[in-house]
Design an enzyme around this catalytic site. Structure first.
Site, PDB file in Angstrom:
ATOM      1  CG  PHE A 142      -1.676   1.192   1.511  1.00 51.05           C
ATOM      2  CD1 PHE A 142      -2.478   1.766   0.532  1.00 51.05           C
ATOM      3  CD2 PHE A 142      -1.649   1.795   2.761  1.00 51.05           C
ATOM      4  CE1 PHE A 142      -3.204   2.908   0.796  1.00 51.05           C
ATOM      5  CE2 PHE A 142      -2.377   2.934   3.031  1.00 51.05           C
ATOM      6  CZ  PHE A 142      -3.162   3.495   2.043  1.00 51.05           C
ATOM      7  CB  CYS A 143       0.897   4.183  -2.259  1.00 47.40           C
ATOM      8  SG  CYS A 143       1.656   5.799  -2.429  1.00 47.40           S
TER       9      CYS A 143
END
Lengths: 275, 131
Positions: A142-143
């Site tokens: 997840f960024c």
């Protein structure tokens, strides 16, 4: 004063958003005129994957489909982002347009400076990361769980994540400024439904404009402020415009041949050829 | 920064080693410097056609995807599989074991569009001054 084009905020479906960004980018690298800034939102929730990510490995595709969350692969690198409550920006420019360069990290630094200036106008004191950190907990794909050099944090928590693609002397950088944030929704999309511990870890690492302001957020005001941040840092004036006929035609082609197709969105593959 | 004299170079920062109508292609040290940390390389497979000025793969760096632009046209006859296991070769041995693809060229005349080491060095220095 030099003028650049700005395409004002509008919500599109996830596939159209990526097709528009790539159409502007491909047109620019073939001899486009001035750089282009664009603000956009998402008509429906979506997970965007980085170019190199594997959908089945990184996210829970079945969960996303069941919840009506579209999955779209970006032309840019980086990690997965759950879109919906975010303001996304994109910037297309030539590497030779001052103050940009061939240097990926330096380009991040410059654009991050624009976002910092813009968010300061909204009353948010954002800092640029000097040294990156790895992903927190179990959501490393997840960024917002990860931060790299020159990315943007408030009190150590990430508020904006960006990614780039470059070729033939031009680059596209797009990024997501979180307006609101639901860590449980992120965990579920990443295949960790009900992972309260993971959600807490993410919550500790991520913040949003709403949390920082402590109230409702006007997307229009946020766009105005960030646009002003770009103008002040880059010493140019943004002039509103739309897509050119050539960009519209390429958007339609990219949409049909690439971005609505599972073959691209779930598996990836050769990019660029023919566009 | 210096570049081997026995290679020729493109404005998109690839190098070419020519042997008849066979071209071995890689990226220059200058390109690597500007990409920051390279994480992986995705190359078009053997038997793919490539065109001069068109992509033949993508490099993943931290937060970025950079298309690799082919300096020649033709068919890919070999791909460096070792890069999938150890992309660090690009840093340690860019001009030899860090090669990327081998192309059977369809138009050797296109090599005239490329630069020798001295011209490429000037080109890179000019880029640095612009930056």
């Amino acid at each position: 004063m030099v003028t650049w084009r700005i395409i004002p905020f509008k919500r599109h479906d996830p596939f159209e958003n990526m097709a528009i960004d790539e159409a502007i980018f491909r047109t620019h690298q073939r001899g486009g005129e001035s750089p282009v800034v664009r603000f956009y939102g998402w008509k429906n929730p979506a997970v965007s994957l980085g170019y190199f990510q594997d959908a089945e490995e990184e996210i829970d595709c079945a969960y996303c489909r069941g919840k009506g969350i579209d999955i779209v692969r970006r032309p840019t690198g980086g990690k997965a982002v759950l879109h919906g409550d975010d303001l996304t920006y994109s910037l297309v420019a030539g590497e030779s347009i001052p103050p940009f360069s061939h240097d990926v990290v330096e380009t991040y630094r410059i654009i991050s400076g624009c976002i910092i200036r813009g968010l300061a106008k909204s009353g948010i004191d954002v800092q640029m990361v000097e040294e990156g950190r790895g992903g927190v907990g179990s959501a490393g794909s997840f960024c917002f769980a990860t931060s790299y050099k020159n990315e943007l944090l408030v009190g150590g928590r990430k508020i904006c994540g960006s990614a780039q693609v470059r070729t033939r002397g031009a680059f596209l950088q797009h990024g997501s400024v979180l307006i609101d944030f639901d860590p449980l929704a992120v965990c579920a999309a990443m295949g960790r439904t009900g992972d309260a511990g993971g959600a807490q870890e993410i919550e500790a690492a991520v913040t949003s404009v709403r949390e920082m302001i402590g109230g409702d957020v006007s997307v229009d005001d946020l766009c105005l402020n960030i646009a002003a941040g770009f103008e002040e840092v880059l010493h140019m004036r943004l002039v509103e415009g739309g897509l050119s006929p050539g960009e519209e035609a390429l958007r339609d082609r990219l949409l049909e041949e690439k971005y609505v197709r599972d073959e691209w969105n779930l598996k990836g593959g050769r990019t660029g050829s023919g566009y | 920064m210096s570049f081997p004299n026995d290679l020729i170079y493109s404005s998109e920062h690839t190098w070419v080693r020519v042997d008849g109508d066979i071209a071995t292609v890689g990226i220059t040290g200058y390109a690597q410097d500007k990409l920051d940390e390279i994480l992986s390389v995705e190359l078009f497979p053997i038997d793919s056609s490539v065109e001069q000025g068109e992509p033949f793969g993508v490099i993943e760096s931290v937060k970025g995807a950079t298309e690799l632009i082919s300096p020649v046209s033709g068919d890919i006859v070999s791909v460096n599989e070792d890069l999938a296991d150890d992309v660090g070769i690009l840093n340690s041995d860019a001009y030899d074991t860090g090669w990327m693809i081998v192309v059977e060229m369809s138009d050797v005349g296109e090599l005239d569009n490329l630069m020798d080491a001295e011209t490429y060095t000037d080109y890179v220095e000019a880029n640095e001054e612009d930056d």
